[in-house]
Motif scaffolding. Structure first.
Motif, PDB file in Angstrom:
ATOM      1  N   SER A  78       0.827  -1.204   0.000  1.00  0.00           N
ATOM      2  CA  SER A  78       0.000   0.000   0.000  1.00  0.00           C
ATOM      3  C   SER A  78       0.859   1.251   0.000  1.00  0.00           C
ATOM      4  O   SER A  78       0.500   2.255   0.609  1.00  0.00           O
ATOM      5  N   GLY A  79       1.992   1.190  -0.636  1.00  0.00           N
ATOM      6  CA  GLY A  79       2.874   2.350  -0.714  1.00  0.00           C
ATOM      7  C   GLY A  79       3.393   2.749   0.653  1.00  0.00           C
ATOM      8  O   GLY A  79       3.946   1.942   1.389  1.00  0.00           O
ATOM      9  N   ALA A  80       3.168   4.034   1.033  1.00  0.00           N
ATOM     10  CA  ALA A  80       3.665   4.542   2.312  1.00  0.00           C
ATOM     11  C   ALA A  80       2.944   3.916   3.498  1.00  0.00           C
ATOM     12  O   ALA A  80       3.448   3.939   4.620  1.00  0.00           O
ATOM     13  N   ALA A  81       1.771   3.349   3.272  1.00  0.00           N
ATOM     14  CA  ALA A  81       1.022   2.715   4.364  1.00  0.00           C
ATOM     15  C   ALA A  81       1.610   1.364   4.746  1.00  0.00           C
ATOM     16  O   ALA A  81       1.199   0.771   5.742  1.00  0.00           O
ATOM     17  N   GLY A  82       2.533   0.850   3.955  1.00  0.00           N
ATOM     18  CA  GLY A  82       3.203  -0.399   4.310  1.00  0.00           C
ATOM     19  C   GLY A  82       2.742  -1.584   3.491  1.00  0.00           C
ATOM     20  O   GLY A  82       1.889  -1.483   2.623  1.00  0.00           O
ATOM     21  N   THR A  83       3.337  -2.695   3.815  1.00  0.00           N
ATOM     22  CA  THR A  83       3.018  -3.956   3.149  1.00  0.00           C
ATOM     23  C   THR A  83       2.375  -4.875   4.163  1.00  0.00           C
ATOM     24  O   THR A  83       2.891  -5.052   5.265  1.00  0.00           O
ATOM     25  N   ARG A  84       1.260  -5.455   3.785  1.00  0.00           N
ATOM     26  CA  ARG A  84       0.507  -6.333   4.692  1.00  0.00           C
ATOM     27  C   ARG A  84       0.280  -7.692   4.051  1.00  0.00           C
ATOM     28  O   ARG A  84       0.247  -7.821   2.835  1.00  0.00           O
ATOM     29  N   VAL A  85       0.103  -8.688   4.903  1.00  0.00           N
ATOM     30  CA  VAL A  85      -0.243 -10.031   4.434  1.00  0.00           C
ATOM     31  C   VAL A  85      -1.641  -9.959   3.848  1.00  0.00           C
ATOM     32  O   VAL A  85      -2.541  -9.320   4.422  1.00  0.00           O
ATOM     33  N   ALA A  86      -1.835 -10.576   2.708  1.00  0.00           N
ATOM     34  CA  ALA A  86      -3.141 -10.556   2.037  1.00  0.00           C
ATOM     35  C   ALA A  86      -4.200 -11.178   2.934  1.00  0.00           C
ATOM     36  O   ALA A  86      -3.935 -12.134   3.665  1.00  0.00           O
ATOM     37  N   GLU A  87      -5.412 -10.609   2.870  1.00  0.00           N
ATOM     38  CA  GLU A  87      -6.512 -11.110   3.702  1.00  0.00           C
ATOM     39  C   GLU A  87      -6.865 -12.552   3.365  1.00  0.00           C
ATOM     40  O   GLU A  87      -7.055 -13.373   4.224  1.00  0.00           O
ATOM     41  N   LYS A  88      -6.979 -12.830   2.080  1.00  0.00           N
ATOM     42  CA  LYS A  88      -7.321 -14.182   1.666  1.00  0.00           C
ATOM     43  C   LYS A  88      -6.434 -14.542   0.491  1.00  0.00           C
ATOM     44  O   LYS A  88      -6.729 -14.195  -0.646  1.00  0.00           O
ATOM     45  N   PRO A  89      -5.315 -15.235   0.757  1.00  0.00           N
ATOM     46  CA  PRO A  89      -4.445 -15.603  -0.355  1.00  0.00           C
ATOM     47  C   PRO A  89      -5.195 -16.464  -1.362  1.00  0.00           C
ATOM     48  O   PRO A  89      -5.977 -17.345  -0.985  1.00  0.00           O
ATOM     49  N   ILE A  90      -5.006 -16.144  -2.631  1.00  0.00           N
ATOM     50  CA  ILE A  90      -5.672 -16.929  -3.659  1.00  0.00           C
ATOM     51  C   ILE A  90      -4.963 -18.262  -3.808  1.00  0.00           C
ATOM     52  O   ILE A  90      -3.745 -18.367  -3.620  1.00  0.00           O
ATOM     53  N   SER A  91      -5.719 -19.273  -4.093  1.00  0.00           N
ATOM     54  CA  SER A  91      -5.114 -20.581  -4.345  1.00  0.00           C
ATOM     55  C   SER A  91      -5.133 -20.813  -5.847  1.00  0.00           C
ATOM     56  O   SER A  91      -6.180 -20.753  -6.485  1.00  0.00           O
ATOM     57  N   LEU A  92      -3.961 -21.027  -6.375  1.00  0.00           N
ATOM     58  CA  LEU A  92      -3.838 -21.235  -7.807  1.00  0.00           C
ATOM     59  C   LEU A  92      -4.005 -22.711  -8.135  1.00  0.00           C
ATOM     60  O   LEU A  92      -3.583 -23.577  -7.361  1.00  0.00           O
ATOM     61  N   PRO A  93      -4.628 -23.023  -9.262  1.00  0.00           N
ATOM     62  CA  PRO A  93      -4.742 -24.432  -9.637  1.00  0.00           C
ATOM     63  C   PRO A  93      -3.361 -25.013  -9.931  1.00  0.00           C
ATOM     64  O   PRO A  93      -2.423 -24.289 -10.247  1.00  0.00           O
TER      65      PRO A  93
END
Length: 135
Positions: A78-93
């Motif tokens: 999020s730029g200056a707001a920082g980097t966060r762990v994704a709320e719901k990581p997508i699962s790739l096939p």
């Protein structure tokens, strides 16, 4: 719903003697922490500078690791707001193996076979000048 505060990152172990690049080692450590749940969704990761200082590596090394995790949709920057762990990581096939033929695969012939008439890349032996005798 409140956002989790800046969490202390899981212990990241890097080994400078391994052939794996440092950025890849950081990526693997963070990916494992996210997938295993040691880093909760929404948890804020340290800035590139803070993480680089903690690990004793260049900022660009940490930036590369964060960008790889962003590409995998495991973290959100999020730029200056920082980097966060994704709320719901997508699962790739699962990846599907695809056989990609080499260019001109059907045209090539083994070296042990005699050349065909008019075969590309084979000089005409009968049109070549005869070898000159050595004196």
């Amino acid at each position: 719903m409140s956002m989790p505060s800046a969490a202390s990152p899981p212990s990241i172990v890097i080994d400078r003697d391994r052939p794996m690049p440092l950025a890849e080692q950081i990526t693997v450590n963070l990916r494992d922490a996210i997938v295993e749940g040691r880093l909760e969704p929404g948890a804020r990761l340290p800035s590139w500078l803070d993480m680089a200082t903690q690990l004793g590596v260049a900022r660009g090394t940490v930036k590369t690791a964060y960008e790889r995790l962003t590409d995998e949709a495991l973290v959100v920057s999020s730029g200056a707001a920082g980097t966060r762990v994704a709320e719901k990581p997508i699962s790739l096939p699962a990846a599907i193996a695809v056989d990609i033929p080499r260019p001109m695969q059907g045209i090539e012939r083994g070296f042990y076979l005699k050349p065909l008439p008019f075969q590309m890349g084979v000089p005409a032996q009968d049109a070549a000048p005869p070898p000159t005798p050595r004196r």
